[in-house]
Design an enzyme around this catalytic site. Structure first.
Site, PDB file in Angstrom:
ATOM      1  N   GLY A  26       0.821  -1.200   0.000  1.00 31.84           N
ATOM      2  CA  GLY A  26       0.000   0.000   0.000  1.00 31.84           C
ATOM      3  C   GLY A  26       0.851   1.245   0.000  1.00 31.84           C
ATOM      4  O   GLY A  26       2.086   1.184  -0.081  1.00 31.84           O
ATOM      5  N   ALA A  27       0.188   2.391   0.096  1.00 29.12           N
ATOM      6  CA  ALA A  27       0.911   3.658   0.081  1.00 29.12           C
ATOM      7  C   ALA A  27       1.809   3.810   1.299  1.00 29.12           C
ATOM      8  O   ALA A  27       2.875   4.422   1.218  1.00 29.12           O
ATOM      9  CB  ALA A  27      -0.087   4.815   0.018  1.00 29.12           C
ATOM     10  N   GLU A  28       1.397   3.244   2.433  1.00 31.60           N
ATOM     11  CA  GLU A  28       2.135   3.443   3.672  1.00 31.60           C
ATOM     12  C   GLU A  28       2.741   2.170   4.245  1.00 31.60           C
ATOM     13  O   GLU A  28       3.624   2.246   5.098  1.00 31.60           O
ATOM     14  CB  GLU A  28       1.211   4.063   4.733  1.00 31.60           C
ATOM     15  CG  GLU A  28       0.815   5.498   4.452  1.00 31.60           C
ATOM     16  CD  GLU A  28       1.981   6.472   4.614  1.00 31.60           C
ATOM     17  OE1 GLU A  28       2.906   6.173   5.384  1.00 31.60           O
ATOM     18  OE2 GLU A  28       1.963   7.522   3.948  1.00 31.60           O
ATOM     19  N   ALA A  29       2.258   1.000   3.805  1.00 37.13           N
ATOM     20  CA  ALA A  29       2.707  -0.234   4.455  1.00 37.13           C
ATOM     21  C   ALA A  29       2.749  -1.392   3.472  1.00 37.13           C
ATOM     22  O   ALA A  29       2.054  -1.394   2.450  1.00 37.13           O
ATOM     23  CB  ALA A  29       1.786  -0.579   5.624  1.00 37.13           C
ATOM     24  N   ILE A  31       2.460  -5.729   3.418  1.00 32.57           N
ATOM     25  CA  ILE A  31       1.967  -6.868   4.182  1.00 32.57           C
ATOM     26  C   ILE A  31       2.648  -8.125   3.651  1.00 32.57           C
ATOM     27  O   ILE A  31       2.639  -8.384   2.444  1.00 32.57           O
ATOM     28  CB  ILE A  31       0.439  -7.026   4.056  1.00 32.57           C
ATOM     29  CG1 ILE A  31      -0.274  -5.717   4.403  1.00 32.57           C
ATOM     30  CG2 ILE A  31      -0.048  -8.173   4.942  1.00 32.57           C
ATOM     31  CD1 ILE A  31      -0.152  -5.298   5.834  1.00 32.57           C
ATOM     32  N   ASP A 129     -11.704   3.085   7.174  1.00 29.23           N
ATOM     33  CA  ASP A 129     -11.726   2.491   5.830  1.00 29.23           C
ATOM     34  C   ASP A 129     -12.685   1.300   5.818  1.00 29.23           C
ATOM     35  O   ASP A 129     -12.305   0.180   5.478  1.00 29.23           O
ATOM     36  CB  ASP A 129     -10.321   2.057   5.421  1.00 29.23           C
ATOM     37  CG  ASP A 129     -10.210   1.733   3.935  1.00 29.23           C
ATOM     38  OD1 ASP A 129     -11.122   2.119   3.169  1.00 29.23           O
ATOM     39  OD2 ASP A 129      -9.224   1.092   3.535  1.00 29.23           O
TER      40      ASP A 129
END
Length: 214
Positions: A26-29, A31, A129
């Site tokens: 994702g944009a920040e993390a 997984i 979200d």
């Protein structure tokens, strides 16, 4: 090292010696799937000032951990979590079906979604979200996942926006059953005393959205 849920301190991931698989970026993390669960890591961002980047990554990781810890302690169905360090969390892998894959056939699932969201809001937790992609269904239980945007708030407005995001998710991704599912959601959500005020504020939030689009 901090731990809650179904994990224990012996489950810590040593990613230098154990296999990991990237499953989402994702944009920040990022997984990763590991033998111990899902590893969520907030990597460095070169476009940010190093001091600001460190503050944001560490602050968001700690906030997510604390919110999951609080939700779990209050009986909400959320993943068990362990904070490995200042920018990494280890999350229990929740078995089941993504709600977005099953709700069209069983829109009554939305009743359980409503009950879970009600528990969060009663605890002054805003998910941030709420989409059917961030929920897992198994054996009559909905588990809410991905609390990367979650925060604590007692504001009715924030809770109403949470519901607005979910309503938009149902309308855009589940067009044929969204009204039926929404009725079931509201039935479940009304389990807590503050529901009526939030639902009333939701109408204002939706009205603002329509006015912007006109």
């Amino acid at each position: 090292m901090k731990t809650i849920g179904a994990l224990n301190q012996n489950d810590a991931v040593d990613d230098s010696t154990r296999s990991i698989e990237l499953v989402a970026r994702g944009a920040e993390a990022c997984i990763y799937r590991t033998p111990s669960g899902f590893l969520k890591e907030r990597p460095k961002k070169s476009y940010r000032h190093p001091a600001l980047d460190k503050e944001l990554r560490e602050g968001r990781t700690t906030r997510e951990f604390r919110i999951l810890q609080k939700a779990h302690s209050l009986g909400c169905h959320v993943p068990g979590v362990q904070q490995l360090d200042k920018t990494r969390l280890l999350l229990v892998e929740i078995q089941g079906d993504p709600v977005h894959a099953v709700i069209d056939q069983s829109p009554i699932i939305a009743h359980q979604i409503g009950r879970e969201v009600a528990k969060l809001h009663q605890a002054h937790i805003i998910h941030g979200d709420l989409t059917t992609s961030n929920m897992i269904w198994r054996d009559g239980v909905v588990t809410l996942i991905d609390f990367g945007l979650a925060f604590s708030s007692q504001r009715v407005e924030d809770m109403a926006v949470d519901l607005h995001v979910l309503h938009q998710s149902l309308s855009s991704k589940h067009h044929g059953i969204e009204q039926y599912a929404w009725r079931h959601f509201l039935q479940g959500y009304r389990m807590w005393d503050g529901a009526s005020e939030v639902i009333l504020r939701l109408r204002t939030v939706q009205s603002r959205g329509r006015n912007k689009g006109s």
